[in-house]
Every structure is written in C-alpha cells, then in structure tokens.
Design a protein around this motif. Structure first.
Motif, PDB file in Angstrom:
ATOM      1  N   SER A 120       0.839  -1.194   0.000  1.00  0.00           N
ATOM      2  CA  SER A 120       0.000   0.000   0.000  1.00  0.00           C
ATOM      3  C   SER A 120       0.870   1.238   0.000  1.00  0.00           C
ATOM      4  N   GLY A 121       0.273   2.346  -0.359  1.00  0.00           N
ATOM      5  CA  GLY A 121       0.915   3.637  -0.202  1.00  0.00           C
ATOM      6  C   GLY A 121       2.063   3.879  -1.158  1.00  0.00           C
ATOM      7  N   CYS A 122       2.675   5.029  -0.991  1.00  0.00           N
ATOM      8  CA  CYS A 122       3.744   5.441  -1.893  1.00  0.00           C
ATOM      9  C   CYS A 122       5.086   4.794  -1.562  1.00  0.00           C
ATOM     10  N   SER A 123       5.252   4.265  -0.361  1.00  0.00           N
ATOM     11  CA  SER A 123       6.531   3.666   0.016  1.00  0.00           C
ATOM     12  C   SER A 123       6.549   2.148  -0.094  1.00  0.00           C
ATOM     13  N   GLY A 124       5.413   1.530  -0.266  1.00  0.00           N
ATOM     14  CA  GLY A 124       5.429   0.098  -0.504  1.00  0.00           C
ATOM     15  C   GLY A 124       4.553  -0.760   0.393  1.00  0.00           C
ATOM     16  N   PHE A 125       4.646  -0.573   1.732  1.00  0.00           N
ATOM     17  CA  PHE A 125       3.905  -1.436   2.649  1.00  0.00           C
ATOM     18  C   PHE A 125       3.237  -0.614   3.742  1.00  0.00           C
ATOM     19  N   LYS A 126       2.154  -1.152   4.268  1.00  0.00           N
ATOM     20  CA  LYS A 126       1.395  -0.499   5.320  1.00  0.00           C
ATOM     21  C   LYS A 126       1.202  -1.478   6.474  1.00  0.00           C
ATOM     22  N   TYR A 127       1.280  -0.974   7.710  1.00  0.00           N
ATOM     23  CA  TYR A 127       1.002  -1.797   8.887  1.00  0.00           C
ATOM     24  C   TYR A 127      -0.508  -1.910   9.074  1.00  0.00           C
ATOM     25  N   GLU A 128      -0.938  -3.056   9.534  1.00  0.00           N
ATOM     26  CA  GLU A 128      -2.330  -3.251   9.921  1.00  0.00           C
ATOM     27  C   GLU A 128      -2.348  -4.004  11.245  1.00  0.00           C
ATOM     28  N   THR A 129      -3.292  -3.662  12.090  1.00  0.00           N
ATOM     29  CA  THR A 129      -3.509  -4.435  13.313  1.00  0.00           C
ATOM     30  C   THR A 129      -4.905  -5.038  13.238  1.00  0.00           C
ATOM     31  N   GLN A 130      -5.004  -6.267  13.714  1.00  0.00           N
ATOM     32  CA  GLN A 130      -6.264  -7.000  13.681  1.00  0.00           C
ATOM     33  C   GLN A 130      -6.391  -7.798  14.967  1.00  0.00           C
ATOM     34  N   TRP A 131      -7.605  -7.996  15.412  1.00  0.00           N
ATOM     35  CA  TRP A 131      -7.837  -8.855  16.571  1.00  0.00           C
ATOM     36  C   TRP A 131      -7.831 -10.295  16.096  1.00  0.00           C
ATOM     37  N   VAL A 132      -7.172 -11.155  16.841  1.00  0.00           N
ATOM     38  CA  VAL A 132      -7.014 -12.560  16.452  1.00  0.00           C
ATOM     39  C   VAL A 132      -7.972 -13.416  17.275  1.00  0.00           C
ATOM     40  N   GLU A 133      -8.803 -14.160  16.573  1.00  0.00           N
ATOM     41  CA  GLU A 133      -9.711 -15.089  17.240  1.00  0.00           C
ATOM     42  C   GLU A 133      -9.254 -16.529  17.058  1.00  0.00           C
ATOM     43  N   GLU A 134      -8.488 -16.784  15.994  1.00  0.00           N
ATOM     44  CA  GLU A 134      -7.929 -18.107  15.754  1.00  0.00           C
ATOM     45  C   GLU A 134      -6.493 -17.943  15.285  1.00  0.00           C
ATOM     46  N   ALA A 135      -5.626 -18.786  15.791  1.00  0.00           N
ATOM     47  CA  ALA A 135      -4.219 -18.735  15.399  1.00  0.00           C
ATOM     48  C   ALA A 135      -3.819 -20.056  14.770  1.00  0.00           C
ATOM     49  N   SER A 136      -2.781 -19.998  13.965  1.00  0.00           N
ATOM     50  CA  SER A 136      -2.255 -21.197  13.328  1.00  0.00           C
ATOM     51  C   SER A 136      -0.777 -21.337  13.677  1.00  0.00           C
ATOM     52  N   GLN A 137      -0.426 -22.417  14.347  1.00  0.00           N
ATOM     53  CA  GLN A 137       0.974 -22.670  14.694  1.00  0.00           C
ATOM     54  C   GLN A 137       1.847 -22.713  13.437  1.00  0.00           C
ATOM     55  N   ASP A 138       1.280 -23.181  12.328  1.00  0.00           N
ATOM     56  CA  ASP A 138       2.037 -23.295  11.084  1.00  0.00           C
ATOM     57  C   ASP A 138       2.267 -21.929  10.429  1.00  0.00           C
ATOM     58  N   GLU A 139       1.322 -21.009  10.574  1.00  0.00           N
ATOM     59  CA  GLU A 139       1.397 -19.729   9.875  1.00  0.00           C
ATOM     60  C   GLU A 139       1.828 -18.562  10.750  1.00  0.00           C
ATOM     61  N   ASP A 140       1.649 -18.666  12.070  1.00  0.00           N
ATOM     62  CA  ASP A 140       1.890 -17.539  12.963  1.00  0.00           C
ATOM     63  C   ASP A 140       3.107 -17.714  13.859  1.00  0.00           C
ATOM     64  N   ALA A 141       3.847 -16.628  14.026  1.00  0.00           N
ATOM     65  CA  ALA A 141       4.831 -16.526  15.097  1.00  0.00           C
ATOM     66  C   ALA A 141       4.103 -15.764  16.201  1.00  0.00           C
ATOM     67  N   ILE A 142       4.241 -16.204  17.440  1.00  0.00           N
ATOM     68  CA  ILE A 142       3.512 -15.589  18.548  1.00  0.00           C
ATOM     69  C   ILE A 142       4.505 -15.090  19.581  1.00  0.00           C
ATOM     70  N   PHE A 143       4.367 -13.820  19.951  1.00  0.00           N
ATOM     71  CA  PHE A 143       5.226 -13.189  20.942  1.00  0.00           C
ATOM     72  C   PHE A 143       4.359 -12.694  22.073  1.00  0.00           C
ATOM     73  N   THR A 144       4.813 -12.889  23.304  1.00  0.00           N
ATOM     74  CA  THR A 144       4.045 -12.460  24.468  1.00  0.00           C
ATOM     75  C   THR A 144       4.783 -11.341  25.181  1.00  0.00           C
ATOM     76  N   VAL A 145       4.078 -10.239  25.397  1.00  0.00           N
ATOM     77  CA  VAL A 145       4.628  -9.088  26.108  1.00  0.00           C
ATOM     78  C   VAL A 145       3.676  -8.773  27.259  1.00  0.00           C
ATOM     79  N   ASP A 146       4.151  -8.961  28.479  1.00  0.00           N
ATOM     80  CA  ASP A 146       3.339  -8.690  29.679  1.00  0.00           C
ATOM     81  C   ASP A 146       1.949  -9.315  29.583  1.00  0.00           C
ATOM     82  N   GLY A 147       1.893 -10.550  29.111  1.00  0.00           N
ATOM     83  CA  GLY A 147       0.630 -11.279  29.048  1.00  0.00           C
ATOM     84  C   GLY A 147      -0.195 -11.016  27.799  1.00  0.00           C
ATOM     85  N   VAL A 148       0.220 -10.095  26.942  1.00  0.00           N
ATOM     86  CA  VAL A 148      -0.496  -9.807  25.694  1.00  0.00           C
ATOM     87  C   VAL A 148       0.200 -10.558  24.562  1.00  0.00           C
ATOM     88  N   GLU A 149      -0.579 -11.293  23.786  1.00  0.00           N
ATOM     89  CA  GLU A 149      -0.011 -12.047  22.678  1.00  0.00           C
ATOM     90  C   GLU A 149      -0.084 -11.239  21.386  1.00  0.00           C
TER      91      GLU A 149
END
Length: 118
Positions: free
Chosen positions: A42-71
């Motif tokens: 997206s945009g003029c520089s190439g990429f855009k950040y997006e945040t989304q709420w996760v209801e289902e995760a995939s061990q095969d597709e996702d890396a998961i990081f925990t910071v103070d109890g927030v995944e």
C-alpha cells in the motif's frame, strides 16, 4: 578460541502504553486471543502496517510473541519485514493510534502511511 554461534533476536515488542491499550480492548473482546501485526502492499513507500484482533491462530502460519501477558501474532511470511518492531500507542492532539518503530524500514512516506524495507 571457541566458535560462537550468532543468533539474531527475533520478535516484536510493545511499550507499556500499547500493552495497556490492547488489554483494555481485549477485555471488551473475550473471543480475541490477542492482536496481529500484519503488513500489506500500500501507499507510496510500498507497505502499510495493519492491526487485527485474532480469534484463531495457526501454529504453522503464525509466530507468537508475548509481552506482559499480551499475545502478538505475526504471519511468519511477514516476520522478516517486522522483526524487531516496537509497537507503541501514542496520543497526538485528539487522536490516539498505534505507532511502529521498525528497525528494518529504510524509508517512510511523508504522511506516515507506508514504509519500505530493502
């Protein structure tokens, strides 16, 4: 002499302000497991950040990081572009938003909408 193996740090972190904001939002969304940091072309520089709420995760597709109890979920295919990124939650005037500090970004557009990774 000994040979040492260099293992780069892999991950995404959040500031205390971002953790506090995400926790408040997760309290309103009991079905959500955490937040996803995603990117898309997206945009003029190439990429855009997006945040989304996760209801289902995939061990095969996702890396998961925990910071103070927030995944934080990141698609493994996006990890190289966001590795080392710090997510902050800032208020500027009457607007509150996530801010991203990405050590891999080599350029950002003037409006802050998009970024480039070389």
């Amino acid at each position: 002499m000994t040979a040492e193996t260099f293992t780069p740090t892999v991950g995404v972190t959040m500031t205390p302000a971002a953790v506090k904001h995400v926790r408040k939002q997760l309290e309103k969304k009991p079905e959500a497991l955490g937040i996803r940091l995603a990117i898309r072309k997206s945009g003029c520089s190439g990429f855009k950040y997006e945040t989304q709420w996760v209801e289902e995760a995939s061990q095969d597709e996702d890396a998961i990081f925990t910071v103070d109890g927030v995944e934080i979920f990141v698609r493994k295919e996006h990890l190289a572009m966001v590795n080392g990124t710090e997510i902050d939650f800032v208020t500027e005037g009457v607007n509150s938003m996530f801010a991203f500090r990405n050590p891999n970004a080599t350029a950002e557009c003037g409006c802050g909408e998009s970024f480039t990774v070389a």
